[in-house]
Motif scaffolding. Structure first.
Motif, PDB file in Angstrom:
ATOM      1  N   LEU A   9       0.850  -1.192   0.000  1.00 38.69           N
ATOM      2  CA  LEU A   9       0.000   0.000   0.000  1.00 38.69           C
ATOM      3  C   LEU A   9       0.880   1.235   0.000  1.00 38.69           C
ATOM      4  O   LEU A   9       1.710   1.421   0.903  1.00 38.69           O
ATOM      5  CB  LEU A   9      -0.902  -0.006   1.234  1.00 38.69           C
ATOM      6  N   VAL A  10       0.742   2.072  -0.998  1.00 44.45           N
ATOM      7  CA  VAL A  10       1.467   3.345  -1.068  1.00 44.45           C
ATOM      8  C   VAL A  10       0.503   4.472  -0.718  1.00 44.45           C
ATOM      9  O   VAL A  10      -0.583   4.566  -1.296  1.00 44.45           O
ATOM     10  CB  VAL A  10       2.070   3.571  -2.469  1.00 44.45           C
ATOM     11  N   ILE A  11       0.885   5.312   0.236  1.00 43.98           N
ATOM     12  CA  ILE A  11       0.074   6.474   0.596  1.00 43.98           C
ATOM     13  C   ILE A  11       0.776   7.710   0.058  1.00 43.98           C
ATOM     14  O   ILE A  11       1.854   8.099   0.536  1.00 43.98           O
ATOM     15  CB  ILE A  11      -0.124   6.605   2.124  1.00 43.98           C
ATOM     16  N   LEU A  48      -3.306   5.012  -2.004  1.00 42.42           N
ATOM     17  CA  LEU A  48      -4.201   5.971  -1.361  1.00 42.42           C
ATOM     18  C   LEU A  48      -3.591   7.346  -1.553  1.00 42.42           C
ATOM     19  O   LEU A  48      -2.452   7.592  -1.125  1.00 42.42           O
ATOM     20  CB  LEU A  48      -4.341   5.643   0.125  1.00 42.42           C
ATOM     21  N   ARG A  49      -4.303   8.228  -2.231  1.00 42.59           N
ATOM     22  CA  ARG A  49      -3.715   9.518  -2.582  1.00 42.59           C
ATOM     23  C   ARG A  49      -4.524  10.672  -1.993  1.00 42.59           C
ATOM     24  O   ARG A  49      -5.738  10.732  -2.146  1.00 42.59           O
ATOM     25  CB  ARG A  49      -3.640   9.669  -4.100  1.00 42.59           C
ATOM     26  N   ARG A  60      -1.266   7.367   9.985  1.00 41.91           N
ATOM     27  CA  ARG A  60      -2.548   6.944  10.546  1.00 41.91           C
ATOM     28  C   ARG A  60      -3.519   6.536   9.438  1.00 41.91           C
ATOM     29  O   ARG A  60      -4.245   5.536   9.564  1.00 41.91           O
ATOM     30  CB  ARG A  60      -3.143   8.091  11.368  1.00 41.91           C
ATOM     31  N   ALA A  61      -3.538   7.292   8.349  1.00 42.56           N
ATOM     32  CA  ALA A  61      -4.409   6.943   7.223  1.00 42.56           C
ATOM     33  C   ALA A  61      -4.017   5.598   6.626  1.00 42.56           C
ATOM     34  O   ALA A  61      -4.879   4.801   6.228  1.00 42.56           O
ATOM     35  CB  ALA A  61      -4.346   8.038   6.151  1.00 42.56           C
ATOM     36  N   GLY A  62      -2.717   5.331   6.575  1.00 38.74           N
ATOM     37  CA  GLY A  62      -2.256   4.052   6.074  1.00 38.74           C
ATOM     38  C   GLY A  62      -2.716   2.896   6.950  1.00 38.74           C
ATOM     39  O   GLY A  62      -3.156   1.854   6.443  1.00 38.74           O
ATOM     40  N   LEU A  63      -2.638   3.063   8.264  1.00 42.84           N
ATOM     41  CA  LEU A  63      -3.112   2.022   9.176  1.00 42.84           C
ATOM     42  C   LEU A  63      -4.603   1.771   8.979  1.00 42.84           C
ATOM     43  O   LEU A  63      -5.048   0.616   8.921  1.00 42.84           O
ATOM     44  CB  LEU A  63      -2.844   2.422  10.633  1.00 42.84           C
ATOM     45  N   ASP A  64      -5.377   2.846   8.873  1.00 41.07           N
ATOM     46  CA  ASP A  64      -6.825   2.696   8.677  1.00 41.07           C
ATOM     47  C   ASP A  64      -7.123   1.939   7.382  1.00 41.07           C
ATOM     48  O   ASP A  64      -7.971   1.040   7.355  1.00 41.07           O
ATOM     49  CB  ASP A  64      -7.501   4.068   8.641  1.00 41.07           C
ATOM     50  N   ASN A  92       5.375  -0.785   8.379  1.00 37.99           N
ATOM     51  CA  ASN A  92       5.564   0.569   7.869  1.00 37.99           C
ATOM     52  C   ASN A  92       7.031   0.763   7.508  1.00 37.99           C
ATOM     53  O   ASN A  92       7.926   0.472   8.300  1.00 37.99           O
ATOM     54  CB  ASN A  92       5.169   1.607   8.926  1.00 37.99           C
ATOM     55  N   THR A  93       7.280   1.217   6.295  1.00 40.00           N
ATOM     56  CA  THR A  93       8.633   1.525   5.866  1.00 40.00           C
ATOM     57  C   THR A  93       8.610   2.808   5.054  1.00 40.00           C
ATOM     58  O   THR A  93       7.536   3.276   4.644  1.00 40.00           O
ATOM     59  CB  THR A  93       9.239   0.368   5.047  1.00 40.00           C
ATOM     60  N   ASP A  94       9.762   3.396   4.834  1.00 40.91           N
ATOM     61  CA  ASP A  94       9.835   4.666   4.122  1.00 40.91           C
ATOM     62  C   ASP A  94       9.944   4.449   2.613  1.00 40.91           C
ATOM     63  O   ASP A  94      10.469   3.435   2.158  1.00 40.91           O
ATOM     64  CB  ASP A  94      11.037   5.483   4.603  1.00 40.91           C
ATOM     65  N   GLY A  95       9.479   5.439   1.856  1.00 41.32           N
ATOM     66  CA  GLY A  95       9.518   5.351   0.410  1.00 41.32           C
ATOM     67  C   GLY A  95      10.832   5.767  -0.197  1.00 41.32           C
ATOM     68  O   GLY A  95      11.003   5.716  -1.422  1.00 41.32           O
TER      69      GLY A  95
END
Length: 339
Positions: free
Chosen positions: A39-41, A62-63, A75-79, A91-94
């Motif tokens: 999942l990329v936010i 998710l953009r 937080r949006a990524g977790l949801d 969770n990791t960095d891009g």
């Protein structure tokens, strides 16, 4: 019951230069995991971040139409991951800061039910691309977080971490700055089992986008730690402050009494007035701590209620996904605030 589903989330802001390499480095199969999805936010990027994500195998994107900051994006990524049915979230960095091969070790304590949160320890004291000042700040900052949270995390600022589904539902990110310190303190205060595993950090490929200077980062981090600790331990915080004021008032009062008994007190009326003022403010501060502690009991009940509501909501939505579409697909707008 089948094997758990893992979703790897990557909060991104203008990461077109490093995102492709980061996505290629992520594992698609992990022992003990039934399914791995990405999942990329995209936090309002103005470059080709979303396009690069689609082209390099991201399962979901998710953009946001504007930049909301790292904490809200996390937080949006977790949801979103919870709505997608994740049992474990990494969770990791891009920016390709962390090695994808370490994800398997990162999730093992969760798969074996030994922990609900696992932090990747970069061993920042020995990172060559960290300056001496940054290594010292990392060392003492992590010590402060360990003291406040009651955990044993040596690298508190690491964004490379894994969460169980239960932990993701229980954590509430309040800060607008960063989630790293806040979530560890919250997990410690909520008695969630937290551990760490050694990971490898790649050399920095760009300057940090989170802060413009070391002083800015220290200032915001200190404010976050104080705020979160006061949220969960208000009586301690206000009692310490009130105790210092009361002790100062008592010391000045003893000084006034000494001069009163030896010299008649002439010329020291200011000490008496300051003594009274400090004692009044000190006792009021302690009383504020008592009231805040009572309010904290209600907060604890509300957090438990929120956890139960989230769990019920996610159970009802087990077969549907809102705001995130099966991909690789661009989501032009997030449903709701997700913050």
């Amino acid at each position: 019951m089948g094997l758990p589903k893992l979703i790897i989330q990557l909060p991104c802001f203008n990461e077109e230069q490093q995102l492709a390499a980061t996505l290629r480095d992520l594992p698609r199969q992990i022992h003990g995991v039934g399914e791995v999805e990405i999942l990329v936010i995209d936090d309002g990027s103005s470059d080709r971040t979303a396009e690069i994500a689609r082209a390099n195998g991201a399962d979901y994107i998710l953009r946001f139409p504007n930049n909301r900051g790292l904490a809200r994006t996390f937080r949006a990524g977790l949801d979103a991951a919870l709505q997608l049915g994740a049992d474990v979230i990494v969770n990791t960095d891009g920016d390709n800061q962390y090695c994808g091969r370490d994800i398997e070790a990162l999730v093992q304590p969760i798969l074996t039910h030994a922990a609900d949160m696992v932090i990747g320890d970069r061993d920042p004291g020995n990172l060559r691309h960290f300056s001496r000042a940054k290594r010292l700040l990392q060392h003492y900052g992590s010590w402060v977080v360990r003291t406040l949270s009651g955990t044993e995390i040596p690298d508190a600022t690491s964004g490379f971490r894994a969460l169980s589904r239960s932990a993701a539902m229980r954590l509430n990110v309040i800060s607008d700055f960063t989630y790293t310190l806040e979530t560890i303190i919250q997990a410690g205060k909520k008695k969630l089992p937290v551990t760490h595993v050694p990971v490898t950090a790649n050399p920095d490929r760009r300057r940090s986008k989170l802060f413009t200077s070391t002083w800015s980062y220290v200032k915001h981090s200190a404010a976050t730690m104080i705020r979160i600790y006061a949220l969960y331990e208000p009586l301690k915080v206000f009692s310490y402050i009130g105790g210092v004021l009361i002790a100062s008032g008592v010391a000045l009062g003893m000084r006034f009494l000494y001069h009163y008994w030896t010299q008649g007190g002439a010329g020291h009326i200011q000490s008496l007035l300051l003594t009274v003022l400090l004692l009044i403010i000190g006792f009021q501060t302690v009383l504020i701590g008592l009231v805040a502690d009572l309010i904290g009991a209600n907060r604890s009940l509300l957090e438990d209620l929120l956890f139960r509501l989230r769990r019920l909501e996610l159970e009802d939505r087990s077969s549907e996904v809102e705001a995130v579409m099966r991909g690789p697909t661009l989501v032009s707008r997030a449903h709701g605030d997700h913050s």
